[in-house]
Scaffold this motif. Sequence first.
Motif, PDB file in Angstrom:
ATOM      1  N   LEU A 111       0.833  -1.196   0.000  1.00  0.00           N
ATOM      2  CA  LEU A 111       0.000   0.000   0.000  1.00  0.00           C
ATOM      3  C   LEU A 111       0.873   1.252   0.000  1.00  0.00           C
ATOM      4  O   LEU A 111       0.631   2.211  -0.740  1.00  0.00           O
ATOM      5  CB  LEU A 111      -0.912  -0.020   1.235  1.00  0.00           C
ATOM      6  CG  LEU A 111      -1.860   1.150   1.440  1.00  0.00           C
ATOM      7  CD1 LEU A 111      -2.817   1.286   0.275  1.00  0.00           C
ATOM      8  CD2 LEU A 111      -2.630   0.974   2.750  1.00  0.00           C
ATOM      9  N   PHE A 112       1.919   1.212   0.815  1.00  0.00           N
ATOM     10  CA  PHE A 112       2.847   2.335   0.905  1.00  0.00           C
ATOM     11  C   PHE A 112       3.479   2.611  -0.459  1.00  0.00           C
ATOM     12  O   PHE A 112       3.461   3.738  -0.960  1.00  0.00           O
ATOM     13  CB  PHE A 112       3.916   2.024   1.951  1.00  0.00           C
ATOM     14  CG  PHE A 112       5.029   3.015   1.992  1.00  0.00           C
ATOM     15  CD1 PHE A 112       6.263   2.717   1.438  1.00  0.00           C
ATOM     16  CD2 PHE A 112       4.846   4.253   2.572  1.00  0.00           C
ATOM     17  CE1 PHE A 112       7.294   3.640   1.468  1.00  0.00           C
ATOM     18  CE2 PHE A 112       5.872   5.187   2.602  1.00  0.00           C
ATOM     19  CZ  PHE A 112       7.094   4.875   2.042  1.00  0.00           C
ATOM     20  N   VAL A 113       4.017   1.557  -1.080  1.00  0.00           N
ATOM     21  CA  VAL A 113       4.689   1.707  -2.372  1.00  0.00           C
ATOM     22  C   VAL A 113       3.692   2.174  -3.433  1.00  0.00           C
ATOM     23  O   VAL A 113       3.992   3.018  -4.283  1.00  0.00           O
ATOM     24  CB  VAL A 113       5.355   0.376  -2.774  1.00  0.00           C
ATOM     25  CG1 VAL A 113       5.804   0.411  -4.210  1.00  0.00           C
ATOM     26  CG2 VAL A 113       6.530   0.100  -1.871  1.00  0.00           C
ATOM     27  N   GLY A 114       2.472   1.626  -3.382  1.00  0.00           N
ATOM     28  CA  GLY A 114       1.445   2.024  -4.340  1.00  0.00           C
ATOM     29  C   GLY A 114       1.134   3.512  -4.260  1.00  0.00           C
ATOM     30  O   GLY A 114       1.011   4.200  -5.271  1.00  0.00           O
ATOM     31  N   LEU A 115       1.028   4.014  -3.037  1.00  0.00           N
ATOM     32  CA  LEU A 115       0.721   5.436  -2.884  1.00  0.00           C
ATOM     33  C   LEU A 115       1.891   6.305  -3.323  1.00  0.00           C
ATOM     34  O   LEU A 115       1.699   7.404  -3.828  1.00  0.00           O
ATOM     35  CB  LEU A 115       0.329   5.731  -1.433  1.00  0.00           C
ATOM     36  CG  LEU A 115      -1.076   5.232  -1.089  1.00  0.00           C
ATOM     37  CD1 LEU A 115      -1.331   5.311   0.402  1.00  0.00           C
ATOM     38  CD2 LEU A 115      -2.123   6.039  -1.841  1.00  0.00           C
ATOM     39  N   VAL A 170      12.609  -0.051  -3.907  1.00  0.00           N
ATOM     40  CA  VAL A 170      11.234   0.347  -3.622  1.00  0.00           C
ATOM     41  C   VAL A 170      10.255  -0.774  -3.994  1.00  0.00           C
ATOM     42  O   VAL A 170       9.353  -1.127  -3.247  1.00  0.00           O
ATOM     43  CB  VAL A 170      10.880   1.649  -4.371  1.00  0.00           C
ATOM     44  CG1 VAL A 170       9.454   2.054  -4.089  1.00  0.00           C
ATOM     45  CG2 VAL A 170      11.821   2.760  -3.937  1.00  0.00           C
ATOM     46  N   ILE A 171      10.478  -1.354  -5.182  1.00  0.00           N
ATOM     47  CA  ILE A 171       9.615  -2.454  -5.614  1.00  0.00           C
ATOM     48  C   ILE A 171       9.759  -3.635  -4.657  1.00  0.00           C
ATOM     49  O   ILE A 171       8.817  -4.391  -4.425  1.00  0.00           O
ATOM     50  CB  ILE A 171       9.968  -2.867  -7.054  1.00  0.00           C
ATOM     51  CG1 ILE A 171       9.582  -1.745  -8.021  1.00  0.00           C
ATOM     52  CG2 ILE A 171       9.253  -4.156  -7.454  1.00  0.00           C
ATOM     53  CD1 ILE A 171      10.047  -1.961  -9.438  1.00  0.00           C
ATOM     54  N   GLY A 172      10.952  -3.789  -4.108  1.00  0.00           N
ATOM     55  CA  GLY A 172      11.209  -4.916  -3.215  1.00  0.00           C
ATOM     56  C   GLY A 172      10.618  -4.769  -1.822  1.00  0.00           C
ATOM     57  O   GLY A 172      10.550  -5.744  -1.081  1.00  0.00           O
ATOM     58  N   PHE A 173      10.209  -3.539  -1.449  1.00  0.00           N
ATOM     59  CA  PHE A 173       9.683  -3.329  -0.092  1.00  0.00           C
ATOM     60  C   PHE A 173       8.606  -4.345   0.303  1.00  0.00           C
ATOM     61  O   PHE A 173       8.694  -4.965   1.380  1.00  0.00           O
ATOM     62  CB  PHE A 173       9.100  -1.914   0.057  1.00  0.00           C
ATOM     63  CG  PHE A 173      10.101  -0.853   0.426  1.00  0.00           C
ATOM     64  CD1 PHE A 173       9.754   0.482   0.388  1.00  0.00           C
ATOM     65  CD2 PHE A 173      11.391  -1.179   0.820  1.00  0.00           C
ATOM     66  CE1 PHE A 173      10.667   1.478   0.735  1.00  0.00           C
ATOM     67  CE2 PHE A 173      12.312  -0.201   1.162  1.00  0.00           C
ATOM     68  CZ  PHE A 173      11.943   1.132   1.123  1.00  0.00           C
ATOM     69  N   PRO A 174       7.557  -4.511  -0.522  1.00  0.00           N
ATOM     70  CA  PRO A 174       6.496  -5.428  -0.093  1.00  0.00           C
ATOM     71  C   PRO A 174       6.962  -6.872   0.052  1.00  0.00           C
ATOM     72  O   PRO A 174       6.571  -7.565   0.995  1.00  0.00           O
ATOM     73  CB  PRO A 174       5.440  -5.319  -1.198  1.00  0.00           C
ATOM     74  CG  PRO A 174       5.770  -4.101  -1.960  1.00  0.00           C
ATOM     75  CD  PRO A 174       7.230  -3.882  -1.814  1.00  0.00           C
ATOM     76  N   ILE A 175       7.807  -7.319  -0.859  1.00  0.00           N
ATOM     77  CA  ILE A 175       8.273  -8.711  -0.774  1.00  0.00           C
ATOM     78  C   ILE A 175       9.194  -8.868   0.428  1.00  0.00           C
ATOM     79  O   ILE A 175       9.166  -9.881   1.141  1.00  0.00           O
ATOM     80  CB  ILE A 175       8.988  -9.144  -2.072  1.00  0.00           C
ATOM     81  CG1 ILE A 175       8.020  -9.007  -3.252  1.00  0.00           C
ATOM     82  CG2 ILE A 175       9.441 -10.574  -1.989  1.00  0.00           C
ATOM     83  CD1 ILE A 175       8.316  -7.920  -4.214  1.00  0.00           C
ATOM     84  N   ALA A 176      10.020  -7.841   0.674  1.00  0.00           N
ATOM     85  CA  ALA A 176      10.908  -7.897   1.832  1.00  0.00           C
ATOM     86  C   ALA A 176      10.109  -7.940   3.124  1.00  0.00           C
ATOM     87  O   ALA A 176      10.425  -8.715   4.042  1.00  0.00           O
ATOM     88  CB  ALA A 176      11.845  -6.688   1.836  1.00  0.00           C
ATOM     89  N   ALA A 177       9.055  -7.128   3.201  1.00  0.00           N
ATOM     90  CA  ALA A 177       8.219  -7.128   4.409  1.00  0.00           C
ATOM     91  C   ALA A 177       7.557  -8.492   4.578  1.00  0.00           C
ATOM     92  O   ALA A 177       7.496  -9.035   5.693  1.00  0.00           O
ATOM     93  CB  ALA A 177       7.164  -6.031   4.329  1.00  0.00           C
TER      94      ALA A 177
END
Lengths: 237, 198, 181
Positions: C57-61, C87-94
Amino acid sequence: MLCLADVSLRIDGRDILDGISFQTSARRVGVVGRNGSGKTTLARIIAGLVVPTKGTVRLSGIDVAKDRRAALREVGILFQNPDHQIIFPTVIEEVSFGLSQLGCSKAETQMRAEEILARFGRSPWRDAAIHVLSQGQRQLVCLMSVLAMKPRLIILDEPFAGLDIPTAMHLSRVLDGIEAQLLHITHDPEVLRDYDHVIWIDAGRVAQDGPATTLLPAYQTHMAQIGDADDLAQLTG
Amino acid sequence: MISLSSPVKTRAHSWPAGAKLMALCVATVALFGLQHIVPLGLCFVAVLALYAAPGPVFLRAGLARLWGLWPFVAVLILWHWATGDLAQGVALGFRMATAVGLANLVTMTTRLSDMMAVVMWLCTPLGRHRRAIGLAMALVIRFTPIFVLKGQGLALAWRARSARRPGWRVIVPFMALALDDADHVAEALRARGGLGNL
Amino acid sequence: MERNVTQIALFAALIAALGLVPQLTLAFGVPITAQSLGVMLCGTVLGAWRGGLAALLFVGLVALGLPLLAGGRGGLGVFAGPTMGFVIGFPIAAFATGLITQRLRALPVGWAAGLGAILGGIVVLYAFGVVGMSIVLNKTLGEAFLLVAAFLPGDAIKAVLAGLITAALARARPGSVLSRA
């Protein structure tokens, strides 16, 4: 002796505070004003947490904004909402924080922390988790954390906000017994009835400055007049 | 919270967001097909011209966004100069700046509401979850400034008792406050009918 | 359930706030922004799915044009630039961070979170980051790795802090660390 000399704060072109000057060594000092008058900002400036764009605040000769180490020994501040100022999960850790930051040894920190808890008869709270305490109890923990550091001046920013009547009475009794100089910021003149010196802040400026006995009635009258005028268009922000 | 779309109104502001995004994808793919310094340099100049068209305020804002790339441009120039291939380094710099410039151009000429509409359209296959997504986006926008203030308040509470800068400890109550707020908002949502089955 | 949505949304707001509050330096006087720490904490506190969605959600916004990245950056330009992989990796990393934290139940929460943060917040994140950088700067993976290696010590400190913070939160609010609920 607390001295404010021409304190002004300007943010983004707006004068939040303009030319505030007063001095006092009264034991109980009050600052009244409407919400949005700048009194909370003034509280932070007197605590040395916000640097004014102009002017100085001196407490016992110390410039509280510039000399933070010395200021921390002289002035403490209690914020409005304990949830926005408690950092640690247990009572003893929270109370010990300021002491260790002042440079006390581990032994001295522990001794002084337990001493302040005992002074308030709250030794059983030592290992209690903050989240099981009520709002009023948390406010007391914040007060103990400040008192443990033995400052000469304690600033109270609307400490009774949100407390029910009995809790407010308890806290009020506790505050009465404190030897340090108190600077109490509030919009409610009632709590300042027994105070010595009161300053009235209006729209960032000193509107009046004098003994509580004369200033508070004038303040109350003025506030009632504004209330009668029934004009919600007057935004204080 | 203010989005990064530019207040300077351009003709591109009225073009459909979906079309601009498609054009951006196509342009970027085409851009990465180019290799040499001359065509890439021309592309960069073209992008600068696009930024200059709406006026100096727009141009300055666009250039400010490109400024953040300077360490990477420096790395490219130094690296390729050391390997004796400076033209390639400059070409890559042009490519990077052009790609970023084009992407930012779309951001600056598209209102947040239009972008959100594209997202909601893309989420149509998700059916009933769409409402939750729209709500989630609104909550982030609403709460980020609130959390910034709370974070500053906690930092202030730290500095009221310590001459040192706030340490990692401050993040713990910060997260606790966020979790509490999440509970309160969930309660408010349920009081207004809830989100149904999620 | 409404609480899932609000927790995801508010943690996304928290990641943003951690990048926007300038006073949060982290370790030993070195100003490290707390934002990527926020991504790790999404995973360690909310667990794999909610943490991953919060970061997404964060990256999307950010992509939609909100200045939520540290220092008020944002917009599509971020996804065309050299740090796009991170940045793209944030969700997968989380997600990875949360997954590992959840799986390591046998360990004390601080250790599980710390290891999750290292494997998810560093190994997985840097994998994406290095690939992204190698594409944009036209370098080999090894060369791109050299360019980002300088940030590893700072991020290693953040992973340790993620462990400490998660453990402290578990003590301050028992039951709130959902990755272990």
